[in-house]
Write a protein that holds these residues in place. Sequence first.
Motif, short mmCIF file in Angstrom:
data_model
loop_
_atom_site.label_atom_id
_atom_site.label_comp_id
_atom_site.label_asym_id
_atom_site.label_seq_id
_atom_site.Cartn_x
_atom_site.Cartn_y
_atom_site.Cartn_z
N GLY B 168 54.03 81.41 28.16
CA GLY B 168 54.56 80.68 27.01
C GLY B 168 56.07 80.80 26.81
O GLY B 168 56.59 80.36 25.77
N ALA B 169 56.79 81.36 27.79
CA ALA B 169 58.25 81.50 27.64
C ALA B 169 58.88 80.11 27.46
O ALA B 169 58.50 79.15 28.12
CB ALA B 169 58.84 82.19 28.87
N ASP B 170 59.85 80.04 26.56
CA ASP B 170 60.53 78.77 26.27
C ASP B 170 61.62 78.45 27.28
O ASP B 170 62.00 77.30 27.44
CB ASP B 170 61.15 78.83 24.88
N GLU B 171 62.16 79.51 27.89
CA GLU B 171 63.26 79.33 28.82
C GLU B 171 63.16 80.42 29.87
O GLU B 171 62.70 81.52 29.57
CB GLU B 171 64.61 79.46 28.06
N ASP B 188 67.33 76.69 47.10
CA ASP B 188 65.97 77.02 47.55
C ASP B 188 65.08 77.44 46.38
O ASP B 188 63.90 77.09 46.32
CB ASP B 188 66.00 78.15 48.59
N ILE B 189 65.66 78.19 45.46
CA ILE B 189 64.87 78.66 44.31
C ILE B 189 64.67 77.54 43.29
O ILE B 189 63.56 77.25 42.85
CB ILE B 189 65.54 79.88 43.63
N LEU B 190 65.78 76.89 42.92
CA LEU B 190 65.71 75.92 41.81
C LEU B 190 65.09 74.59 42.20
O LEU B 190 64.43 73.95 41.36
CB LEU B 190 67.11 75.69 41.23
N GLY B 191 65.31 74.17 43.44
CA GLY B 191 64.82 72.85 43.86
C GLY B 191 63.36 72.63 43.46
O GLY B 191 63.05 71.74 42.65
N PRO B 192 62.43 73.43 43.98
CA PRO B 192 61.01 73.22 43.65
C PRO B 192 60.70 73.45 42.17
O PRO B 192 59.86 72.75 41.61
CB PRO B 192 60.30 74.28 44.51
N TYR B 197 58.98 71.65 36.83
CA TYR B 197 59.06 71.88 35.38
C TYR B 197 60.20 71.12 34.69
O TYR B 197 60.34 71.22 33.47
CB TYR B 197 59.25 73.38 35.10
N GLY B 198 61.03 70.44 35.47
CA GLY B 198 62.25 69.85 34.89
C GLY B 198 63.34 70.91 34.81
O GLY B 198 63.05 72.11 34.85
N ALA B 199 64.59 70.46 34.68
CA ALA B 199 65.71 71.41 34.73
C ALA B 199 65.95 72.09 33.39
O ALA B 199 66.53 73.18 33.34
CB ALA B 199 66.98 70.68 35.17
N GLY B 224 70.67 70.24 38.63
CA GLY B 224 70.37 69.76 37.28
C GLY B 224 70.41 70.85 36.21
O GLY B 224 70.20 70.55 35.03
N VAL B 225 70.68 72.08 36.60
CA VAL B 225 70.71 73.17 35.61
C VAL B 225 71.91 73.00 34.69
O VAL B 225 73.02 72.67 35.15
CB VAL B 225 70.77 74.55 36.32
N ARG B 226 71.69 73.17 33.39
CA ARG B 226 72.76 72.99 32.41
C ARG B 226 72.86 74.19 31.47
O ARG B 226 73.46 74.10 30.40
CB ARG B 226 72.50 71.71 31.59
N ARG B 227 72.26 75.31 31.85
CA ARG B 227 72.29 76.52 31.03
C ARG B 227 72.72 77.70 31.89
O ARG B 227 72.15 77.94 32.95
CB ARG B 227 70.90 76.80 30.44
N PHE B 228 73.74 78.39 31.41
CA PHE B 228 74.28 79.51 32.19
C PHE B 228 74.60 80.69 31.29
O PHE B 228 75.08 80.51 30.18
CB PHE B 228 75.58 79.08 32.90
N ASP B 229 74.35 81.88 31.82
CA ASP B 229 74.85 83.10 31.18
C ASP B 229 76.24 83.40 31.73
O ASP B 229 76.54 83.10 32.90
CB ASP B 229 73.96 84.30 31.53
#
Lengths: 309, 309
Positions: B168-171, B188-192, B197-199, B224-229
Amino acid sequence: MTNRVYINEVGLRDGLQNQPNPVSTESKLKLADALIAAGIRQLEAVSFVNPKAVPQMADGAQVLAGLPTIADLNVAALVPNMKGYERAKAEGVKSVAVVLASTDTFNLRNLNMTLEQTKATCQQVIAQAKQDGIFVRGYVSGAIACPYDGTTPVDLVHKLTQDLIEFGADEISIADTIGAGNPQQINDILGPLVQQYGADIFNLHLHDTRGQALAMAWAGITQGVRRFDSSIGGLGGCPFAPGASGNVATEDLVYMLQESGFETGIDLQGLRNAVIVAEQATGQSLGGSVVQWMKSQELRKQKNQSPCI
Amino acid sequence: MTNRVYINEVGLRDGLQNQPNPVSTESKLKLADALIAAGIRQLEAVSFVNPKAVPQMADGAQVLAGLPTIADLNVAALVPNMKGYERAKAEGVKSVAVVLASTDTFNLRNLNMTLEQTKATCQQVIAQAKQDGIFVRGYVSGAIACPYDGTTPVDLVHKLTQDLIEFGADEISIADTIGAGNPQQINDILGPLVQQYGADIFNLHLHDTRGQALAMAWAGITQGVRRFDSSIGGLGGCPFAPGASGNVATEDLVYMLQESGFETGIDLQGLRNAVIVAEQATGQSLGGSVVQWMKSQELRKQKNQSPCI
């Protein structure tokens, strides 16, 4: 898309040309040996410019004469004009680089010629080199920004690139001379060029002044670019400004590319050794992020500490 | 694809947790104020871990109580277990982060639980948080490599991500905790994951130990990632190893993204000011490449020199 990437080491030229302290020919040759031992096979080793303007490059002929004879070693000389070209040719160079900066101001400051005059000079040098069977690379310098006039329009970069290709240049280096760029600009510049000419003739020459060079190189990779300039230990830049970095460090670029599955033929530990030689040659503490990390691991090993996570 | 990027500032938590010298609550709150003034609206501000294990985080409740009340400010607390969660909830936190490391060794060293035990704990905390209407982010820690057991298989990262999403994690934050990665691994990690799940639910948490963080962030952008620490001034890392950097510096990331046309709502000069506050708080010289460049320009201005090209 090929997984082979070609690294052109420019430390001996772009890295040393602005050094505040003289670097002896012997030191330069030791550095070249260390780079070759690490697997470097493309060296922009010298520049046949006015020795009064750039005294660090005055020993170009001696450096060329002292380099080892290795079948697959490509040695290039930067030549600003026909006079420089003739000197390079007399030394038996098989590859030269010409420089076309993006503004009048930048061309005037660098070479005492307007943009149009520099363009005409490039045309002349390229034509002669083609006749002589010498490989020519054209730099589009200040391709992101001119240090005097600010941001360079993408259309202008496209136009200057097209000019150099029409003159007969074998390779074009898109040069962010002052490290002012970002990865999106690499997409904007390279996208249409690669579509028109293919990726193989393009090289990226990046400086790491604002830490953007690797991200820009990765953007180049995504556009199909497989040729990059770099400088051992990040040598170069403005020696009078603390924190103003030089070219992207060869070790940072090689690390990123090899870890990402690209072949460079270059050994990272060999580059670490070359950084030590470059430090001895210049009296500076050098090293990109990867060498800083290697240095910290070496220090922990000396102290019998476990590697730092 | 949206041009809005969300920066989650983790300097107060990840940046300060390993500091060798104590940082006062007052200093932390000054830093938070400077970050908020720069436009930061997501702060991972505290961690409710065992104060004996991490004394720098012992004042979590006081830090939370001292933060300004701003409508759009998102404040998160890291919670390792139900005990930490209950403490965070008691302080009125609206957002928590749980941590699932990729190996038994890493989980045992961090939290004294095996991977399976940590996973069960995450499941419990997430379930409770969902019931309480609290936002939960799950870190997949050591997603590139474990500091003890080496490279993390991509399949395992996918599996742990899937588990956290099913709980149930939101992010989900894909965390290169030790800065061991390269941009191809991000693909390799983010592509699939993005395909499945969408970006929008993914965040990248990068450390700059080997200078690869911005290139990896850019690879994330292309996925497509738009969230960064990120961490102000690159705060964090291993304070006992010179050259071992911490989180990617907020100013480097913001500079790259804004120059590339993305909106962050953050002001670079404001971040420069926050670096000064962070330096005062920690007694360290801080700053990523962009701040080093800004520092060199400030120095030249003081000396009445023209900006260095």
